[in-house]
Design a protein around this motif. Sequence first.
Motif, PDB file in Angstrom:
ATOM      1  N   ASP A 362     -44.660  32.473 -29.765  1.00 27.21           N
ATOM      2  CA  ASP A 362     -45.215  31.134 -29.518  1.00 27.21           C
ATOM      3  C   ASP A 362     -44.111  30.072 -29.554  1.00 27.21           C
ATOM      4  O   ASP A 362     -44.240  29.040 -30.201  1.00 27.21           O
ATOM      5  CB  ASP A 362     -46.300  30.813 -30.549  1.00 27.21           C
ATOM      6  CG  ASP A 362     -47.148  29.608 -30.132  1.00 27.21           C
ATOM      7  OD1 ASP A 362     -47.206  29.330 -28.905  1.00 27.21           O
ATOM      8  OD2 ASP A 362     -47.733  28.949 -31.013  1.00 27.21           O
ATOM      9  N   LEU A 363     -43.028  30.349 -28.827  1.00 32.60           N
ATOM     10  CA  LEU A 363     -41.887  29.438 -28.758  1.00 32.60           C
ATOM     11  C   LEU A 363     -41.684  28.971 -27.325  1.00 32.60           C
ATOM     12  O   LEU A 363     -41.882  29.735 -26.377  1.00 32.60           O
ATOM     13  CB  LEU A 363     -40.611  30.142 -29.244  1.00 32.60           C
ATOM     14  CG  LEU A 363     -40.567  30.533 -30.729  1.00 32.60           C
ATOM     15  CD1 LEU A 363     -39.391  31.468 -30.987  1.00 32.60           C
ATOM     16  CD2 LEU A 363     -40.465  29.286 -31.607  1.00 32.60           C
ATOM     17  N   GLU A 364     -41.279  27.720 -27.160  1.00 36.94           N
ATOM     18  CA  GLU A 364     -40.980  27.200 -25.831  1.00 36.94           C
ATOM     19  C   GLU A 364     -39.651  27.778 -25.334  1.00 36.94           C
ATOM     20  O   GLU A 364     -38.719  27.967 -26.132  1.00 36.94           O
ATOM     21  CB  GLU A 364     -40.880  25.683 -25.861  1.00 36.94           C
ATOM     22  CG  GLU A 364     -42.184  24.980 -26.183  1.00 36.94           C
ATOM     23  CD  GLU A 364     -41.994  23.470 -26.155  1.00 36.94           C
ATOM     24  OE1 GLU A 364     -41.911  22.906 -25.039  1.00 36.94           O
ATOM     25  OE2 GLU A 364     -41.908  22.874 -27.234  1.00 36.94           O
ATOM     26  N   PRO A 365     -39.515  28.058 -24.046  1.00 32.27           N
ATOM     27  CA  PRO A 365     -38.265  28.612 -23.519  1.00 32.27           C
ATOM     28  C   PRO A 365     -37.036  27.759 -23.817  1.00 32.27           C
ATOM     29  O   PRO A 365     -35.940  28.295 -23.992  1.00 32.27           O
ATOM     30  CB  PRO A 365     -38.537  28.695 -22.010  1.00 32.27           C
ATOM     31  CG  PRO A 365     -40.012  28.829 -21.899  1.00 32.27           C
ATOM     32  CD  PRO A 365     -40.566  27.998 -23.020  1.00 32.27           C
ATOM     33  N   LYS A 366     -37.201  26.428 -23.903  1.00 33.78           N
ATOM     34  CA  LYS A 366     -36.038  25.568 -24.134  1.00 33.78           C
ATOM     35  C   LYS A 366     -35.428  25.790 -25.514  1.00 33.78           C
ATOM     36  O   LYS A 366     -34.303  25.350 -25.779  1.00 33.78           O
ATOM     37  CB  LYS A 366     -36.424  24.096 -23.965  1.00 33.78           C
ATOM     38  CG  LYS A 366     -37.387  23.583 -25.027  1.00 33.78           C
ATOM     39  CD  LYS A 366     -37.728  22.122 -24.780  1.00 33.78           C
ATOM     40  CE  LYS A 366     -38.686  21.580 -25.848  1.00 33.78           C
ATOM     41  NZ  LYS A 366     -39.032  20.164 -25.605  1.00 33.78           N
ATOM     42  N   ARG A 367     -36.150  26.496 -26.406  1.00 34.47           N
ATOM     43  CA  ARG A 367     -35.616  26.774 -27.733  1.00 34.47           C
ATOM     44  C   ARG A 367     -34.607  27.919 -27.716  1.00 34.47           C
ATOM     45  O   ARG A 367     -33.894  28.139 -28.709  1.00 34.47           O
ATOM     46  CB  ARG A 367     -36.762  27.155 -28.694  1.00 34.47           C
ATOM     47  CG  ARG A 367     -37.902  26.167 -28.797  1.00 34.47           C
ATOM     48  CD  ARG A 367     -37.592  24.972 -29.636  1.00 34.47           C
ATOM     49  NE  ARG A 367     -37.127  25.259 -30.965  1.00 34.47           N
ATOM     50  CZ  ARG A 367     -37.905  25.558 -32.010  1.00 34.47           C
ATOM     51  NH1 ARG A 367     -39.241  25.632 -31.844  1.00 34.47           N
ATOM     52  NH2 ARG A 367     -37.390  25.750 -33.198  1.00 34.47           N
ATOM     53  N   LEU A 368     -34.539  28.668 -26.608  1.00 34.39           N
ATOM     54  CA  LEU A 368     -33.613  29.802 -26.496  1.00 34.39           C
ATOM     55  C   LEU A 368     -32.480  29.451 -25.539  1.00 34.39           C
ATOM     56  O   LEU A 368     -32.727  29.035 -24.400  1.00 34.39           O
ATOM     57  CB  LEU A 368     -34.345  31.049 -25.983  1.00 34.39           C
ATOM     58  CG  LEU A 368     -33.464  32.276 -25.696  1.00 34.39           C
ATOM     59  CD1 LEU A 368     -32.823  32.809 -26.977  1.00 34.39           C
ATOM     60  CD2 LEU A 368     -34.272  33.376 -25.009  1.00 34.39           C
ATOM     61  N   THR A 369     -31.248  29.624 -25.993  1.00 39.79           N
ATOM     62  CA  THR A 369     -30.070  29.430 -25.146  1.00 39.79           C
ATOM     63  C   THR A 369     -29.459  30.787 -24.825  1.00 39.79           C
ATOM     64  O   THR A 369     -29.202  31.596 -25.728  1.00 39.79           O
ATOM     65  CB  THR A 369     -29.016  28.554 -25.846  1.00 39.79           C
ATOM     66  OG1 THR A 369     -29.571  27.250 -26.057  1.00 39.79           O
ATOM     67  CG2 THR A 369     -27.756  28.426 -25.003  1.00 39.79           C
ATOM     68  N   VAL A 370     -29.267  31.050 -23.551  1.00 43.84           N
ATOM     69  CA  VAL A 370     -28.674  32.307 -23.078  1.00 43.84           C
ATOM     70  C   VAL A 370     -27.186  32.085 -22.843  1.00 43.84           C
ATOM     71  O   VAL A 370     -26.803  31.230 -22.042  1.00 43.84           O
ATOM     72  CB  VAL A 370     -29.362  32.773 -21.773  1.00 43.84           C
ATOM     73  CG1 VAL A 370     -28.667  33.992 -21.194  1.00 43.84           C
ATOM     74  CG2 VAL A 370     -30.836  33.061 -22.029  1.00 43.84           C
ATOM     75  N   GLU A 371     -26.362  32.840 -23.538  1.00 45.09           N
ATOM     76  CA  GLU A 371     -24.911  32.725 -23.376  1.00 45.09           C
ATOM     77  C   GLU A 371     -24.400  33.813 -22.435  1.00 45.09           C
ATOM     78  O   GLU A 371     -24.697  34.997 -22.634  1.00 45.09           O
ATOM     79  CB  GLU A 371     -24.202  32.815 -24.730  1.00 45.09           C
ATOM     80  CG  GLU A 371     -24.507  31.644 -25.642  1.00 45.09           C
ATOM     81  CD  GLU A 371     -23.494  31.512 -26.778  1.00 45.09           C
ATOM     82  OE1 GLU A 371     -22.488  32.255 -26.777  1.00 45.09           O
ATOM     83  OE2 GLU A 371     -23.705  30.659 -27.655  1.00 45.09           O
TER      84      GLU A 371
END
Length: 513
Positions: A362-371
Motif C-alpha cells: 500500500d505504497l505510492e510508486p513515488k516512494r520507490l527510487t530505482v537506481e
Amino acid sequence: MASRRVSRLISGFYRFGLWLRRPEVLVFIPALALAAFWVAGERSLILAALLAPFLFAMTGRRDETRSALQLPDVLDGLSLRGQIIGTLDAILREAPVSGCSTGCFVLQFDDSEQLVDRFGRAAQIEVLARSAERICAVLRGGDAVARLEGGGFAVALAPVRRLELEALIQLASRLQSAVSVPVKLDSARLYVTCSVGFCHSAQAPEASGNSLLNAAQVAADEARRRGPNAIRAYSPEMARTRADRDALRAELERALDEGQIRPNFQPQISTHTGEITGFEALARWYHPEKGVIPPAEFLPLLEDAGLEDRLGEVILYHALTALSRWDQAGLGVPTVSVNFSAQELRNPRLAERLKWELDRFDLEPKRLTVEVLENVVAETDNDVIVANVAALSRLGCGIDLDDFGTGHASITSIRRFAIRRIKIDRSFVTKLDEDREQQKMVSAILSMAERLGLETLAEGVETPGEHAMLAQLGCGDVQGFGIARPMTVDETLDWIARHRTQLSKVPKIATRR
C-alpha cells in the motif's frame, strides 16, 4: 503382419489426404462430390462430406507439427550430444593402438539472451544456422560438429598423430573469427561473438567421450565468464573451481532463503535544509560464522551464480518493509532507493512486478527510487531495458543514474532513460574541499544537471568540508560515511530521532545562486 497392414493403410490415408490438399486438386473437390452423388447416390455424398474434412484435419495437424519443429537443414543435419560422445569414444578406444590424439571444443554464444530478447527465436535460429555453416567450413572433412542444448556447438577433431596446444588455440581463434562475421537478418546486420573452451584428449579426467566433452564444457563456461570472445583450455583446477562455485551457489541460495542477506540503510539528506530525503538499501551478508560480509566480496559471486534476480527480490521486499515501518512510526521518510542490475532490468515483467509489490505494501510508486548504473545507460542498446525504465518512470518511480561520471552516458541517453536525479560518484567528491580541479569538475556536472532540469546527489561524502563545499556548489542531496554509515532498519529509528534533534544545531550554509 497385421500391424504392417494397419501401418500401410494409415500411411496410404495420409498420402491421399496430402494429395487432396494440393491446390490443383482442391479446385475439383465440388466436381468430385457431384460425381460421387451421381455414381453412388446420397450415401456416397454423405461419406465424402464426412471423410474429406477428417483427412484434411489429420494431415494438416501433422504438417503443422512438423513445420513448427522444423529446423534449417544445416542444423537438422548436425549430430547431437549423444552422437558426438560416441564419435569421441570411438577415437579414444583406438588411441592406444593408433597413437593418435583428439581434441574437443565447445562454443557458447555471448549475450545469447539479449539476442532472443531483442530479435526473437527466429533470429537465434538463423544465427545458429549461419554459424554452423561457417564452423563446418573452417574444419577438416573428418571433424564432427554437434548441436548442444542451449544454443551452442561441440566439435570433435579427427584423430591426428601430433596435436599441439598451439594448434588447438589457433583453431579456436579461427572458429571465433568464422562466427563473428555479421549475419544479415532482413534489413539488420547481427554481430555475434562466442567464447570457446577446449580440452586435449590427454588432459581429460577420464578416457571417455563424455568426460572429454564435459571438460571442454567446463572450459567454455570459464571462457564465457571471462568473455566476451574469450578462449580457455581445460585444466584440472577449473573443475575444482567449478565445484567450489557450485558449493558457493548452494550457500548463497541458502543465505537468501534464510534471511542472512538483507539490506542496511544509508541516509540521504538535503544540503539546503538538512532534512532526510531518503535512504538507500545496500545489501549485506550476515554470515553465521564469518560475521558481516561486505558487498564487494559477495556481489560478484552472486552475479557469477546467476542469483541477481533473487537478490533483487529480497532487497526490494526488505526496502518496502522498512518504508512501512517508518510510516508506522510516524517518521515520514519520503523515499527508499534500490539498485537494479542490468539482469533485472532485462525482465520484461519488471514494471508489473514492482507495481504488484507496491500495491501489496500500500505504497505510492513515488516512494520507490530505482537506481540504474551509468554504464548500463551508456552501453545498453537493449530495447527491453529502455522500455522497462520508461515504464517505471511512467508508473511514478524516481529514476536515479548511479555512479555518474564513471561511464560515458550521453545527454541523449539521460533523456532516453527518463532520469530524474544523477548521483555523482565518490571519486569526484574525495578531497573536494581541497582540490580545485575536483571543484571545477563537480561544478560542471552540477551546471549541466541544472540546465537539464535534473536533481543531484553526491555519494561518498566523508568530511564536513566536502559536505560544505557540495552545498556551496549547489548539490541538492548528500550521502556518505560523513553523514552516517549504513545501518539496520532498527538502528535507523534511533538515528532519525537523533538527527532531527540535532538539526537546529547545524549552521545554515549559503548556496550558490
